[in-house]
Design a protein around this motif. Structure first.
Motif, PDB file in Angstrom:
ATOM      1  N   THR A  67       1.836   2.770   9.292  1.00 20.42           N
ATOM      2  CA  THR A  67       0.526   2.183   9.589  1.00 20.42           C
ATOM      3  C   THR A  67       0.609   0.825  10.273  1.00 20.42           C
ATOM      4  O   THR A  67      -0.388   0.338  10.773  1.00 20.42           O
ATOM      5  CB  THR A  67      -0.308   1.995   8.301  1.00 20.42           C
ATOM      6  OG1 THR A  67       0.388   1.091   7.448  1.00 20.42           O
ATOM      7  CG2 THR A  67      -0.531   3.306   7.590  1.00 20.42           C
ATOM      8  N   LYS A  88       0.813  -1.217   0.000  1.00 23.61           N
ATOM      9  CA  LYS A  88       0.000   0.000   0.000  1.00 23.61           C
ATOM     10  C   LYS A  88       0.845   1.265   0.000  1.00 23.61           C
ATOM     11  O   LYS A  88       0.308   2.371   0.051  1.00 23.61           O
ATOM     12  CB  LYS A  88      -0.886   0.031   1.259  1.00 23.61           C
ATOM     13  CG  LYS A  88      -2.118  -0.844   1.133  1.00 23.61           C
ATOM     14  CD  LYS A  88      -3.126  -0.540   2.239  1.00 23.61           C
ATOM     15  CE  LYS A  88      -2.527  -0.610   3.623  1.00 23.61           C
ATOM     16  NZ  LYS A  88      -3.490  -0.825   4.695  1.00 23.61           N
ATOM     17  N   SER A 131       2.785   2.076   2.478  1.00 17.79           N
ATOM     18  CA  SER A 131       2.862   2.568   3.850  1.00 17.79           C
ATOM     19  C   SER A 131       4.197   2.169   4.461  1.00 17.79           C
ATOM     20  O   SER A 131       4.944   1.376   3.894  1.00 17.79           O
ATOM     21  CB  SER A 131       1.738   1.973   4.699  1.00 17.79           C
ATOM     22  OG  SER A 131       0.499   2.449   4.265  1.00 17.79           O
ATOM     23  N   LEU A 140       2.977   8.196   7.539  1.00 19.66           N
ATOM     24  CA  LEU A 140       2.814   7.025   6.668  1.00 19.66           C
ATOM     25  C   LEU A 140       2.961   5.699   7.406  1.00 19.66           C
ATOM     26  O   LEU A 140       2.832   4.635   6.818  1.00 19.66           O
ATOM     27  CB  LEU A 140       3.850   7.062   5.529  1.00 19.66           C
ATOM     28  CG  LEU A 140       3.642   8.144   4.472  1.00 19.66           C
ATOM     29  CD1 LEU A 140       4.751   8.075   3.424  1.00 19.66           C
ATOM     30  CD2 LEU A 140       2.282   7.982   3.801  1.00 19.66           C
ATOM     31  N   ARG A 168      -4.640   7.838   7.724  1.00 19.34           N
ATOM     32  CA  ARG A 168      -4.271   6.459   7.432  1.00 19.34           C
ATOM     33  C   ARG A 168      -4.453   5.604   8.685  1.00 19.34           C
ATOM     34  O   ARG A 168      -3.657   5.684   9.606  1.00 19.34           O
ATOM     35  CB  ARG A 168      -2.805   6.356   6.991  1.00 19.34           C
ATOM     36  CG  ARG A 168      -2.598   6.758   5.549  1.00 19.34           C
ATOM     37  CD  ARG A 168      -1.171   6.459   5.142  1.00 19.34           C
ATOM     38  NE  ARG A 168      -0.962   6.969   3.786  1.00 19.34           N
ATOM     39  CZ  ARG A 168      -0.495   6.219   2.797  1.00 19.34           C
ATOM     40  NH1 ARG A 168      -0.171   4.960   2.990  1.00 19.34           N
ATOM     41  NH2 ARG A 168      -0.339   6.744   1.608  1.00 19.34           N
ATOM     42  N   GLY A 206      -0.580   4.465  12.560  1.00 18.43           N
ATOM     43  CA  GLY A 206      -1.777   5.125  12.071  1.00 18.43           C
ATOM     44  C   GLY A 206      -1.964   6.514  12.642  1.00 18.43           C
ATOM     45  O   GLY A 206      -1.993   6.706  13.844  1.00 18.43           O
TER      46      GLY A 206
END
Ligand SMILES: [Zn+2]
Ligand SMILES: [Zn+2]
Length: 735
Positions: free
Chosen positions: A561, A425, A427, A559, A599, A595
């Motif tokens: 997560t 993703k 992340s 970013l 996000r 997070g």
């Protein structure tokens, strides 16, 4: 000679020639020494003075009128008064209080205050070059022009800086001085930039604004302790920044204690954004020159806000108006060596002595602080999460007994899948394991030999990146041997168990394209390295941080997560009464990194003990229930904060003498209602840095004055000089 002549000065007593005064020196001695004020000299209480002690000269502090029984005729004269501001009254009272409480010599505490002896001397003037006006006529070259242009546009500066900035040789600058274009002037060191309380701050949410208003009012009042309780992202920092701003408006100094200042890059930026200038910093990473300048700037009141590690508490702030202890639950606030003290608790004492407020901030307050808030001694300010759109990250508990990593590997299929998903993703992820190096134990497959430290009861930890085995207690290190030191078997040694480096190896094998960085005290050696890591994360130059507790706090990466906790059980073993609490605090902090903003994140916790209360509390996010259960268990057992403790560690080079001394102490243990003494027992690190160690533990009810009991106990048990007894009131580490 003879009678002391004490004349009251304008503010603090001053003593003229012939007066008998008491001086405290920064040495572990019983008390003060009397001296005579020399002819032509005048000193006041708190002044730093040089005195003869035995055959040497030493710097101490005038503590008050002398009262010893030395004949006036035998008193020695003060040698000099040093050109430094006097030690403030609250600092002197603090030295005495800490010494009495920790059962250490006042001189040992004073030594922590006088940590930069050179700061007591007159500050060195900087020799800089300035333009002579009008400049004499000379032959101009491009190089000469560049030097002069620099000085037209900027302040005077030292010759070497000038040459460097203008990219000319030193002879060009020297030539300009010789020609009379430049002239040398001496300047005092520049004052730090002043933080501006009126600079526009960030917009506060209603609950933040409410808390900030309470704290602003508190800053104008006297002593009080406030607990600022809120999860990461609730904006605690912005709230206490407003208290700092109010302190500055009142013309007073503010002190902020933070753990592991190396992690402060983002904190410092937020401070500068709010106040338009950097605070003074105080931590072990500073060079001697910086320490000297900062100590002096604080003592002279020129530094208005100081942020630092626990030792900053001993800086001699003359106009202190506020103390903030951020991450108040952090174990790094406890010092175990030398004068054993807890900086959070002593910060509260310092605040009381100075009649000023203290703010304790945390997302996971310590049980001590929670209980103090419940009983009304501290005032609780709770901050809800500002980003209500981001609920706390859901926690997936991986039972390692069923969700097993491949043999010799440490990441479970679930955690591997989580990493793959995060990378896909775009992340970032964080893998947490609180263990430096490659493997905690090196074992011989042929004979079972374990490589141990010769100085400590500890295994040597393999650091594969540098090819060495290291002791994490004493620093003993050796090149990783090719063959077993015991049986000589070639290639017989294997590393057992995971360390950070081994996790990195597994990641590299599983995700060859993932860009990762290792974050431990071995790689993040100072603020510059920490800053670089933050920058690389923020610019998405790395996908994954693999780190120890050094990454647990203070960072905000939009970013990030996924947080994976490789071994949640690591801190739970051992006899430490706070093991569960600490593990909960550490793991919730780490998990909370996942997070932010838009996000949503998740945390994956690997454990062999999914039913353990700590893991259950993490999974459900029920902090209150965990704390309540923890409090009930400790209350039942009379453990802190419901009971009191003191540890005595008896140490020495000769094991038999250490045993004998420990038994003598046990034999002389206080027989007082409500006090029990346990031991002696070998300390878990029975051998540390070549010294044998035995422990005695005293437990008592809350009402017992433990420090006084321990002091009487030691006085009544004479021990040989070769034996050292380290006293730790309110011990945290049981090694
Ligand atoms: Zn062997
Ligand atoms: Zn060692």
């Amino acid at each position: 000679m003879g009678e002391s002549q004490v004349s009251a000065g304008p503010q603090r007593g001053t003593y003229g020639p012939g007066a008998r005064i008491a001086v405290l020196v920064p040495l572990p001695l019983a008390g003060t020494y009397d001296y005579r004020v020399a002819d032509g000299m005048e000193v006041g209480v708190g002044d730093f003075v040089e005195v003869p002690l035995g055959r040497r000269q030493i710097v101490g502090v005038v503590w008050g009128p002398g009262g010893g029984d030395v004949d006036a005729g035998r008193l020695r004269d003060l040698s000099a008064r040093l050109p430094a501001p006097p030690l403030p009254e609250a600092s002197r009272a603090f030295v005495e209080w800490v010494a009495a409480y920790t059962v250490h010599a006042p001189g040992s505490v004073l030594r922590m205050v006088m940590s930069v002896p050179s700061a007591l001397m007159a500050p060195r003037l900087a020799r800089v070059l300035a333009l002579e006006a009008p400049a004499p006529e000379i032959r101009w070259t491009a190089a000469r022009r560049r030097v002069v242009d620099l000085l037209i546009d900027g302040p005077p500066r030292p010759a070497n800086e000038l040459a460097q900035e203008a990219a000319v040789g030193p002879s060009v600058v020297a030539g300009l001085v010789h020609a009379g274009v430049l002239r040398a002037v001496e300047l005092p060191p520049p004052s730090p930039d002043q933080p501006d309380p009126e600079r526009f701050g960030v917009r506060l949410s209603p609950s933040q604004a409410e808390a900030a208003e309470i704290l602003r009012t508190a800053v104008r009042g006297g002593f009080a302790v406030y607990v600022l309780d809120g999860v990461a992202g609730s904006g605690k920092t912005e709230v206490y920044f407003e208290a700092i701003a109010e302190t500055l408006r009142l013309g007073r100094q503010a002190l902020v204690l933070l753990p592991e200042i190396a992690l402060g890059a983002q904190w410092l930026r937020r401070f500068s954004d709010r106040f338009g200038a950097a605070p003074a910093e105080w931590h072990s990473d500073l060079g001697v020159g910086e320490r000297r300048r900062t100590w002096r700037a604080v003592a002279e009141g020129r530094a208005r806000v100081v942020v630092g590690a626990r030792s900053a508490l001993f800086l001699p702030c003359p106009e202190l108006g506020l103390i903030v202890v951020d991450e108040e639950h952090d174990p790094s606030f406890k010092q175990d060596d030398g004068v054993a003290y807890h900086a959070r608790d002593m910060a509260v004492v310092r605040a009381r002595l100075g009649q000023l407020p203290a703010i304790l901030a945390s997302a996971t307050p310590s049980l001590e602080t929670v209980v103090n808030a419940q009983t009304g001694r501290y005032r609780l300010l709770h901050l809800p999460d500002r980003h209500t759109r981001t609920p706390p990250p859901p926690v997936t508990v991986v039972d390692l007994r069923s969700d097993r990593p491949p043999t010799g590997r440490y990441l479970s299929p679930t955690l591997r899948a989580g990493l793959a998903e995060a990378f896909a993703k775009g992340s970032q992820a964080l893998l947490f394991l609180n263990r430096r190096g490659y493997a905690p134990l090196t074992l011989c497959r042929a004979c079972g030999f374990r490589v141990c430290c010769p100085n400590c009861t500890a295994w040597l930890v393999e650091h594969r990146m540098i090819g060495r085995l290291q002791c994490h207690h004493c620093g003993h290190s050796l090149k990783t041997p090719d063959r077993c030191p015991s049986c000589g078997q070639d290639d017989g040694l294997v590393g057992c168990g995971p360390g950070i480096e081994r996790i990195a190896e597994e990641v590299a094998e599983q995700f060859p394209d993932a860009r990762y960085a290792i974050a431990t005290s071995d790689t993040l050696t100072g603020p510059a390295a920490a800053k670089l890591l933050v920058q690389r994360m923020e610019e998405h130059q790395i996908d994954l941080i693999i780190g120890t507790q050094i990454v647990a706090k203070g960072y905000h990466f939009p970013l990030l997560t996924l947080v994976g906790i490789v071994d949640a059980d690591l801190g739970l073993s051992g006899g430490d009464l706070r093991a569960a609490e600490r593990t909960f605090q550490l793991l919730s902090q780490v998990a909370g990194r996942a997070g932010r903003a838009d996000r949503p994140g998740r945390a994956i916790v690997q454990t062999h003990l999914p039913e353990h209360p700590v893991i259950a509390a993490l999974a459900t996010g029920n902090r209150e229930a965990f704390l309540a259960a923890e409090a009930a268990a400790r209350q039942e057992a009379w453990l802190p904060p419901f009971g009191r403790m003191a540890a005595l560690i008896v140490a020495g080079a000769d094991e038999a003498a250490v045993d004998k001394a420990a038994r003598a102490l046990a034999g002389g243990a206080p027989r007082i209602e409500g006090v029990r003494v346990w031991g002696p027992a070998p300390a878990p690190l029975a051998l540390l840095r070549g010294r044998h160690r035995r422990r005695l533990l005293l437990t008592a009810g809350r009402a017992v004055a433990v420090s006084a009991v321990v002091r009487r106990w030691l006085r009544s048990t004479p021990l040989p000089r070769s034996i050292h007894v380290q006293i730790d009131i309110d011990p945290y580490n049981f090694l």
